[in-house]
Scaffold this active site. Structure first.
Site, PDB file in Angstrom:
ATOM      1  N   SER A  10      39.518  39.756  41.149  1.00  0.00           N
ATOM      2  CA  SER A  10      40.499  40.488  41.214  1.00  0.00           C
ATOM      3  C   SER A  10      41.879  39.942  40.082  1.00  0.00           C
ATOM      4  CB  SER A  10      41.410  41.043  42.358  1.00  0.00           C
ATOM      5  OG  SER A  10      42.575  41.488  42.432  1.00  0.00           O
ATOM      6  N   HIS A  35      38.238  43.269  38.056  1.00  0.00           N
ATOM      7  CA  HIS A  35      39.166  44.174  38.929  1.00  0.00           C
ATOM      8  C   HIS A  35      40.553  44.221  38.856  1.00  0.00           C
ATOM      9  CE1 HIS A  35      39.056  46.458  42.933  1.00  0.00           C
ATOM     10  NE2 HIS A  35      40.115  45.761  43.037  1.00  0.00           N
ATOM     11  N   ASP A  37      44.147  45.629  40.028  1.00  0.00           N
ATOM     12  CA  ASP A  37      44.947  46.466  41.210  1.00  0.00           C
ATOM     13  C   ASP A  37      46.126  46.876  40.664  1.00  0.00           C
ATOM     14  OD1 ASP A  37      43.057  45.893  43.462  1.00  0.00           O
ATOM     15  OD2 ASP A  37      43.401  43.774  42.914  1.00  0.00           O
ATOM     16  N   MET A  39      49.499  48.605  41.601  1.00  0.00           N
ATOM     17  CA  MET A  39      50.136  48.924  42.945  1.00  0.00           C
ATOM     18  C   MET A  39      51.685  49.727  42.535  1.00  0.00           C
ATOM     19  SD  MET A  39      49.344  45.581  45.112  1.00  0.00           S
ATOM     20  CE  MET A  39      47.723  44.968  45.546  1.00  0.00           C
ATOM     21  N   HIS A  68      41.544  49.819  40.248  1.00  0.00           N
ATOM     22  CA  HIS A  68      41.720  50.040  41.581  1.00  0.00           C
ATOM     23  C   HIS A  68      43.198  50.838  41.832  1.00  0.00           C
ATOM     24  CE1 HIS A  68      42.090  48.616  46.097  1.00  0.00           C
ATOM     25  NE2 HIS A  68      42.134  49.988  45.889  1.00  0.00           N
ATOM     26  N   MET A  70      46.158  52.105  43.758  1.00  0.00           N
ATOM     27  CA  MET A  70      46.842  52.082  44.999  1.00  0.00           C
ATOM     28  C   MET A  70      48.076  52.681  44.461  1.00  0.00           C
ATOM     29  SD  MET A  70      45.660  48.452  46.334  1.00  0.00           S
ATOM     30  CE  MET A  70      45.157  47.925  44.770  1.00  0.00           C
ATOM     31  N   MET A 139      38.028  49.156  51.666  1.00  0.00           N
ATOM     32  CA  MET A 139      39.192  47.928  51.783  1.00  0.00           C
ATOM     33  C   MET A 139      38.681  47.174  52.992  1.00  0.00           C
ATOM     34  SD  MET A 139      41.383  48.152  49.368  1.00  0.00           S
ATOM     35  CE  MET A 139      42.044  46.938  49.973  1.00  0.00           C
ATOM     36  N   ASP A 175      36.469  44.923  49.324  1.00  0.00           N
ATOM     37  CA  ASP A 175      37.639  44.556  48.321  1.00  0.00           C
ATOM     38  C   ASP A 175      38.689  44.015  49.504  1.00  0.00           C
ATOM     39  OD1 ASP A 175      39.462  43.878  47.009  1.00  0.00           O
ATOM     40  OD2 ASP A 175      40.138  46.038  46.102  1.00  0.00           O
TER      41      ASP A 175
HETATM   42  O1  LIG Z   1      43.028  45.758  46.331  1.00  0.00           O
HETATM   43  C1  LIG Z   1      43.439  44.441  46.786  1.00  0.00           C
HETATM   44  C2  LIG Z   1      44.585  44.264  47.582  1.00  0.00           C
HETATM   45  O2  LIG Z   1      45.122  45.713  47.991  1.00  0.00           O
HETATM   46  C3  LIG Z   1      43.112  43.222  45.996  1.00  0.00           C
HETATM   47  O3  LIG Z   1      41.706  43.719  45.204  1.00  0.00           O
HETATM   48  C4  LIG Z   1      42.287  42.355  47.196  1.00  0.00           C
HETATM   49  O4  LIG Z   1      43.158  42.230  48.093  1.00  0.00           O
HETATM   50  C5  LIG Z   1      41.768  41.134  46.345  1.00  0.00           C
HETATM   51  O5  LIG Z   1      42.321  40.066  46.828  1.00  0.00           O
HETATM   52  P1  LIG Z   1      41.669  38.699  47.650  1.00  0.00           P
HETATM   53  O6  LIG Z   1      40.222  38.355  47.541  1.00  0.00           O
HETATM   54  O7  LIG Z   1      42.889  37.909  47.481  1.00  0.00           O
HETATM   55  O8  LIG Z   1      42.143  39.423  49.059  1.00  0.00           O
HETATM   56 FE   LIG Z   2      41.571  45.953  44.891  1.00  0.00          FE
END
Ligand SMILES: O=C(CO)[C@H](O)[C@H](O)COP(=O)(O)O
Ligand SMILES: [Fe+2]
Length: 245
Positions: A10, A35, A37, A39, A68, A70, A139, A175
């Site tokens: 990520s 990946h 993210d 947000m 991903h 969000m 998640m 994830d």
């Molecule tokens: O979707 C996510 C958070 O919403 C990230 O992909 C996830 O937190 C990855 O980071 P880490 O491995 O540090 O937890």
């Molecule tokens: Fe993610």
């Protein structure tokens, strides 16, 4: 081929000041997917980056871009992420009232469709869209931030979703808080695609990225070999086609 374990770093945990170099580094270090993210400060309590950043980094690697989302609402932004170069677009079951419609829209854009489930969301949320999806993202932290601790409660959900998937060509991604120490547990429960941010980008100078990715992949593969979860026992359709490349 679907038994192949994929590791998807990520980039939320990357050094944003050197994002291009970081993408090149994880590509060279053996990342299977990238990946991303996204947000929005509304669906989740954090803001990261949007389609323009994805478009800017897309030419830097040929690896699958696993986006991903969000965000809420979802539908007005799908085309922008498709055009930016996403290969897989995952939307959250909790983010909008019309999950089925959003999934149809992703596939109509020619992209692979994923559904994300927050920790408190039961697996039944995907029951009626299983034939519309290419990926389920479980998640294993509450979405919004990297660097959180893995939630053990999700192991049972992963196992149940693996059973629900049956012989469908659907990847099962985990994830949040994934490390070399819990990779075996999630793979043993049935996960085949492991997102890791903090555990990959540790050290920041890039010298440890390959070792970090390899350690996660090895732990997950070892769980498979040990028979904790034997996907090879699944019907051919799943083995042949649960693969996004
Ligand atoms: O979707 C996510 C958070 O919403 C990230 O992909 C996830 O937190 C990855 O980071 P880490 O491995 O540090 O937890
Ligand atoms: Fe993610």
């Amino acid at each position: 081929m679907s038994s192949e374990i994929l590791v998807a770093p990520s980039i939320l945990a990357a050094d944003f000041a050197r994002l291009g170099e970081e993408i090149a580094a994880i590509d060279a270090a053996g990342a299977d997917w990238i990946h991303c993210d996204v947000m929005d400060g509304h669906f989740v309590p954090n803001i990261s980056f949007g389609a323009d950043v994805i478009k800017a980094i897309r030419p830097l690697t040929k690896k699958v871009f696993d986006v991903h989302l969000m965000i809420a609402p979802i539908d007005p932004y799908l085309e922008a992420f498709a055009k930016a170069g996403a290969d897989v677009i995952t939307v959250h079951a909790e983010a909008g009232p019309h999950l089925d419609r959003s999934l149809q829209a992703i596939r109509a854009l020619g992209k692979k469709a994923g559904v994300g489930l927050c920790p408190a969301t039961p697996e039944s949320a995907i029951q009626y869209v299983l034939d519309r999806i290419d990926l389920v993202l479980v998640m294993t932290v509450n979405p919004g931030f990297g660097g959180q601790s893995f939630l053990e409660s999700q192991i049972e959900k992963i196992r149940r979703i693996r059973t629900m998937i049956g012989d469908r060509p659907i990847r099962l991604e985990v994830d949040g808080g994934i490390t070399r120490d819990n990779a075996a547990a999630v793979a043993g429960a049935g996960a085949d695609t492991l997102v890791a941010g903090s555990a990959v980008f540790r050290g920041r100078d890039g010298t440890e990225y390959a070792a970090n990715i390899a350690a996660i992949r090895l732990a997950a593969k070892t769980a498979r070999v040990a028979g904790l979860h034997d996907i090879s026992a699944q019907p051919t359709r799943a083995r042949e086609s649960a693969r996004i490349r």
